[in-house]
Scaffold this motif. Structure first.
Motif, mmCIF file in Angstrom:
data_model
loop_
_atom_site.group_PDB
_atom_site.id
_atom_site.type_symbol
_atom_site.label_atom_id
_atom_site.label_comp_id
_atom_site.label_asym_id
_atom_site.label_seq_id
_atom_site.Cartn_x
_atom_site.Cartn_y
_atom_site.Cartn_z
ATOM 1 N N HIS A 188 0.814 -1.214 0.000
ATOM 2 C CA HIS A 188 0.000 0.000 0.000
ATOM 3 C C HIS A 188 0.850 1.267 0.000
ATOM 4 O O HIS A 188 0.345 2.343 -0.333
ATOM 5 C CB HIS A 188 -0.965 0.004 1.185
ATOM 6 C CG HIS A 188 -2.157 -0.868 0.974
ATOM 7 N ND1 HIS A 188 -3.196 -0.525 0.140
ATOM 8 C CD2 HIS A 188 -2.471 -2.087 1.474
ATOM 9 C CE1 HIS A 188 -4.095 -1.480 0.135
ATOM 10 N NE2 HIS A 188 -3.680 -2.455 0.938
ATOM 11 N N SER A 189 2.110 1.164 0.351
ATOM 12 C CA SER A 189 2.965 2.359 0.333
ATOM 13 C C SER A 189 3.138 2.887 -1.086
ATOM 14 O O SER A 189 3.348 4.080 -1.283
ATOM 15 C CB SER A 189 4.324 2.059 0.968
ATOM 16 O OG SER A 189 5.094 1.206 0.139
ATOM 17 N N PHE A 190 3.035 2.016 -2.099
ATOM 18 C CA PHE A 190 3.180 2.453 -3.484
ATOM 19 C C PHE A 190 2.010 3.314 -3.944
ATOM 20 O O PHE A 190 2.130 4.079 -4.895
ATOM 21 C CB PHE A 190 3.359 1.254 -4.419
ATOM 22 C CG PHE A 190 4.676 0.570 -4.246
ATOM 23 C CD1 PHE A 190 5.857 1.189 -4.644
ATOM 24 C CD2 PHE A 190 4.747 -0.682 -3.660
ATOM 25 C CE1 PHE A 190 7.079 0.569 -4.469
ATOM 26 C CE2 PHE A 190 5.963 -1.317 -3.482
ATOM 27 C CZ PHE A 190 7.131 -0.689 -3.882
ATOM 28 N N SER A 191 0.861 3.199 -3.283
ATOM 29 C CA SER A 191 -0.297 4.043 -3.634
ATOM 30 C C SER A 191 -0.480 5.160 -2.604
ATOM 31 O O SER A 191 -1.574 5.714 -2.488
ATOM 32 C CB SER A 191 -1.570 3.196 -3.720
ATOM 33 O OG SER A 191 -1.900 2.681 -2.445
ATOM 34 N N HIS A 192 0.584 5.441 -1.861
ATOM 35 C CA HIS A 192 0.559 6.484 -0.829
ATOM 36 C C HIS A 192 -0.523 6.198 0.218
ATOM 37 O O HIS A 192 -1.135 7.119 0.752
ATOM 38 C CB HIS A 192 0.382 7.875 -1.439
ATOM 39 C CG HIS A 192 1.423 8.199 -2.455
ATOM 40 N ND1 HIS A 192 2.727 8.514 -2.117
ATOM 41 C CD2 HIS A 192 1.375 8.211 -3.815
ATOM 42 C CE1 HIS A 192 3.418 8.734 -3.210
ATOM 43 N NE2 HIS A 192 2.638 8.545 -4.258
ATOM 44 N N HIS A 193 -0.783 4.915 0.464
ATOM 45 C CA HIS A 193 -1.738 4.441 1.477
ATOM 46 C C HIS A 193 -3.143 4.993 1.255
ATOM 47 O O HIS A 193 -3.880 5.223 2.199
ATOM 48 C CB HIS A 193 -1.230 4.762 2.889
ATOM 49 C CG HIS A 193 0.043 4.059 3.203
ATOM 50 N ND1 HIS A 193 0.088 2.714 3.471
ATOM 51 C CD2 HIS A 193 1.317 4.502 3.264
ATOM 52 C CE1 HIS A 193 1.340 2.354 3.702
ATOM 53 N NE2 HIS A 193 2.114 3.413 3.572
ATOM 54 N N GLU A 194 -3.527 5.173 -0.021
ATOM 55 C CA GLU A 194 -4.857 5.713 -0.318
ATOM 56 C C GLU A 194 -5.861 4.627 -0.684
ATOM 57 O O GLU A 194 -7.039 4.925 -0.836
ATOM 58 C CB GLU A 194 -4.759 6.741 -1.448
ATOM 59 C CG GLU A 194 -3.990 7.985 -1.028
ATOM 60 C CD GLU A 194 -3.833 8.990 -2.149
ATOM 61 O OE1 GLU A 194 -4.282 8.708 -3.278
ATOM 62 O OE2 GLU A 194 -3.250 10.050 -1.889
ATOM 63 N N ASN A 195 -5.428 3.388 -0.848
ATOM 64 C CA ASN A 195 -6.341 2.343 -1.317
ATOM 65 C C ASN A 195 -6.682 1.304 -0.257
ATOM 66 O O ASN A 195 -7.031 0.177 -0.587
ATOM 67 C CB ASN A 195 -5.732 1.646 -2.547
ATOM 68 C CG ASN A 195 -5.576 2.618 -3.706
ATOM 69 O OD1 ASN A 195 -6.435 3.452 -3.943
ATOM 70 N ND2 ASN A 195 -4.460 2.524 -4.397
ATOM 71 N N TRP A 196 -6.579 1.673 0.996
ATOM 72 C CA TRP A 196 -6.945 0.736 2.060
ATOM 73 C C TRP A 196 -8.454 0.553 2.091
ATOM 74 O O TRP A 196 -9.221 1.477 1.806
ATOM 75 C CB TRP A 196 -6.493 1.258 3.424
ATOM 76 C CG TRP A 196 -5.019 1.185 3.649
ATOM 77 C CD1 TRP A 196 -4.115 2.190 3.468
ATOM 78 C CD2 TRP A 196 -4.275 0.058 4.085
ATOM 79 N NE1 TRP A 196 -2.845 1.762 3.768
ATOM 80 C CE2 TRP A 196 -2.916 0.444 4.159
ATOM 81 C CE3 TRP A 196 -4.599 -1.251 4.425
ATOM 82 C CZ2 TRP A 196 -1.910 -0.416 4.561
ATOM 83 C CZ3 TRP A 196 -3.598 -2.104 4.828
ATOM 84 C CH2 TRP A 196 -2.277 -1.692 4.885
#
Length: 188
Positions: free
Chosen positions: A12-20
């Motif tokens: 999730h760090s690759f999406s800046h933690h926006e897709n949780w």
């Protein structure tokens, strides 16, 4: 429910933690509930959680005028301890401490509970008498606690000024090693 892991955190760090996945729902209210809890703070949410976990009561509405955990839970102390004086309080908080100790595992979510110990400093002779009384009462109730002197405090907390020249010199402290801190807002 999504399971948490070190790999998931990295991914999730690759999406800046926006897709949780969202951890709460915002459903349309039902016409009937078995239980309605007013207040979505720590006590209200804990009540809903333990009603479901321990008694299978899952038709529960938590009603909150603001946002979940946005009041007292999010802005106040993060200290978790059970070293209270009165027998009834001590047992209640000891039970709560044991719940905190297993909460991250129960929820599969890091509530950031860190049992680094809780000190209550004594600055006067009366403070030290009160500390002795509370620690003795805790021990009688089977709750851990100890009295430490100023030298021990200075050794365990080296950045604390325990010299005699401070405005409020440290004479000693109570120490509950199992106590610690948690992110209450993370729990909410």
């Amino acid at each position: 429910m999504q399971r948490y892991s070190g790999f998931g955190l990295f991914k999730h760090s690759f999406s800046h933690h926006e897709n949780w996945q969202r951890m709460w729902r915002n459903p349309t209210p039902k016409p009937v509930y078995d239980v309605i809890i007013v207040g979505g703070g720590g006590h209200g949410l804990a009540t809903a959680y333990y009603l479901a976990k321990e008694f299978g009561v899952k038709n529960v509405a938590v009603v909150e005028k603001g946002w979940l955990g946005g009041g007292n839970t999010a802005r106040n102390t993060t200290i978790v301890r059970s070293n209270y004086l009165w027998d009834e309080s001590a047992q209640l908080y000891e039970h709560a401490m044991k719940l905190w100790e297993g909460l991250s595992q129960d929820l599969n979510y890091n509530v950031m509970f860190s049992q680094r110990g809780v000190f209550n400093l004594g600055h006067t002779l009366q403070d030290m008498r009160d500390i002795e009384r509370r620690v003795s009462a805790n021990r009688l109730n089977g709750i851990d606690g100890e009295v430490v002197d100023a030298k021990q405090v200075a050794e365990m907390i080296p950045y604390l000024d325990c010299s005699k020249n401070t405005r409020y010199p440290v004479l000693g402290a109570s120490l509950q090693r199992r106590g610690g801190v948690a992110r209450h807002d993370a729990v909410a």
